[in-house]
Motif scaffolding. Structure first.
Motif, PDB file in Angstrom:
ATOM      1  N   ARG A 166      61.710  62.713  82.559  1.00 47.56           N
ATOM      2  CA  ARG A 166      62.580  62.438  81.410  1.00 47.56           C
ATOM      3  C   ARG A 166      62.079  63.206  80.184  1.00 47.56           C
ATOM      4  N   ALA A 167      60.759  63.226  79.963  1.00 44.85           N
ATOM      5  CA  ALA A 167      60.190  63.945  78.828  1.00 44.85           C
ATOM      6  C   ALA A 167      60.448  65.447  78.954  1.00 44.85           C
ATOM      7  N   ALA A 168      60.299  65.989  80.158  1.00 51.71           N
ATOM      8  CA  ALA A 168      60.554  67.420  80.363  1.00 51.71           C
ATOM      9  C   ALA A 168      62.028  67.742  80.127  1.00 51.71           C
ATOM     10  N   ARG A 169      62.916  66.862  80.558  1.00 52.34           N
ATOM     11  CA  ARG A 169      64.350  67.062  80.343  1.00 52.34           C
ATOM     12  C   ARG A 169      64.676  67.019  78.846  1.00 52.34           C
ATOM     13  N   ASP A 170      64.057  66.089  78.132  1.00 52.89           N
ATOM     14  CA  ASP A 170      64.272  65.998  76.681  1.00 52.89           C
ATOM     15  C   ASP A 170      63.740  67.239  75.961  1.00 52.89           C
ATOM     16  N   ASP A 171      62.589  67.757  76.402  1.00 50.14           N
ATOM     17  CA  ASP A 171      62.023  68.976  75.806  1.00 50.14           C
ATOM     18  C   ASP A 171      62.963  70.159  76.012  1.00 50.14           C
ATOM     19  N   ARG A 172      63.520  70.285  77.234  1.00 49.33           N
ATOM     20  CA  ARG A 172      64.466  71.373  77.498  1.00 49.33           C
ATOM     21  C   ARG A 172      65.718  71.229  76.635  1.00 49.33           C
ATOM     22  N   ALA A 173      66.183  69.992  76.461  1.00 44.95           N
ATOM     23  CA  ALA A 173      67.375  69.761  75.637  1.00 44.95           C
ATOM     24  C   ALA A 173      67.099  70.120  74.174  1.00 44.95           C
ATOM     25  N   ARG A 174      65.907  69.771  73.677  1.00 46.53           N
ATOM     26  CA  ARG A 174      65.550  70.123  72.292  1.00 46.53           C
ATOM     27  C   ARG A 174      65.445  71.636  72.125  1.00 46.53           C
ATOM     28  N   ALA A 175      64.856  72.311  73.104  1.00 47.82           N
ATOM     29  CA  ALA A 175      64.731  73.766  73.029  1.00 47.82           C
ATOM     30  C   ALA A 175      66.109  74.427  73.056  1.00 47.82           C
ATOM     31  N   ALA A 176      67.000  73.913  73.868  1.00 48.18           N
ATOM     32  CA  ALA A 176      68.360  74.466  73.921  1.00 48.18           C
ATOM     33  C   ALA A 176      69.109  74.181  72.629  1.00 48.18           C
ATOM     34  N   ALA A 177      68.924  72.996  72.071  1.00 45.32           N
ATOM     35  CA  ALA A 177      69.614  72.632  70.828  1.00 45.32           C
ATOM     36  C   ALA A 177      69.143  73.497  69.663  1.00 45.32           C
ATOM     37  N   ALA A 178      67.893  73.958  69.714  1.00 46.25           N
ATOM     38  CA  ALA A 178      67.362  74.799  68.644  1.00 46.25           C
ATOM     39  C   ALA A 178      68.039  76.167  68.611  1.00 46.25           C
ATOM     40  N   THR A 179      68.645  76.574  69.714  1.00 50.09           N
ATOM     41  CA  THR A 179      69.306  77.876  69.764  1.00 50.09           C
ATOM     42  C   THR A 179      70.800  77.778  69.475  1.00 50.09           C
ATOM     43  N   LYS A 180      71.283  76.585  69.200  1.00 52.90           N
ATOM     44  CA  LYS A 180      72.713  76.388  68.967  1.00 52.90           C
ATOM     45  C   LYS A 180      73.132  77.065  67.656  1.00 52.90           C
ATOM     46  N   VAL A 181      74.238  77.750  67.728  1.00 47.02           N
ATOM     47  CA  VAL A 181      74.778  78.438  66.554  1.00 47.02           C
ATOM     48  C   VAL A 181      76.136  77.834  66.248  1.00 47.02           C
TER      49      VAL A 181
END
Length: 151
Positions: free
Chosen positions: A122-137
């Motif tokens: 769950r923590a790894a999935r949340d980290d990936r989601a945060r990293a993807a959200a940081a690239t949102k334009v």
């Protein structure tokens, strides 16, 4: 097996399919499962992956993926293991864990393996989601003035 037990088993199988081999080996040390008979020893095969247009539309064949599967009888319980890729030992360990989780030592194995792995995944999935959200334009358009005409 009732509906609730089936859902619990589906949940732990999903966790086991992503669990590292070392974690399963460590958790199984000291767990007695009774005599183990391999109904289906670890075998490698292919499965067809399907997708849906737009996520909900018409089905289409996406391609094939390698899968390793194993089935064992440990004591009175039957355990299954399916993992994506070419990992015979992981599939066997998954089958052994599945059988053990259905038996008398299931609660101990749940606390030692499934709960920590579930939290880590769950923590790894949340980290990936945060990293993807940081690239949102965010894009926006400005409306032209109603009186302006282009020629």
């Amino acid at each position: 097996m009732d509906q609730e037990e089936m859902m619990a088993r589906a949940d732990w199988l999903a966790v086991l399919a992503r669990a590292p081999q070392a974690a399963m080996e460590a958790a199984l040390s000291g767990v007695t499962t009774g005599p183990v008979v391999w109904i289906r020893p670890a075998g490698i095969g292919m499965v067809m992956l399907e997708g849906r247009a737009g996520g909900t539309g018409q089905r289409f064949s996406l391609g094939q993926a390698t899968v390793t599967r194993a089935t064992c009888r440990a004591g009175e319980q039957i355990g299954v293991g399916y993992v994506l890729g070419h990992f015979p030992r992981r599939a066997e360990l998954m089958a052994l864990c599945d059988a053990a989780l259905q038996g008398p030592s299931g609660a101990a194995l749940m606390a030692r393996l499934i709960t920590p792995q579930q939290a880590a995944q769950r923590a790894a999935r949340d980290d990936r989601a945060r990293a993807a959200a940081a690239t949102k334009v965010e894009f926006f358009t400005m409306a032209r003035h109603a009186g302006a005409r282009s020629t």
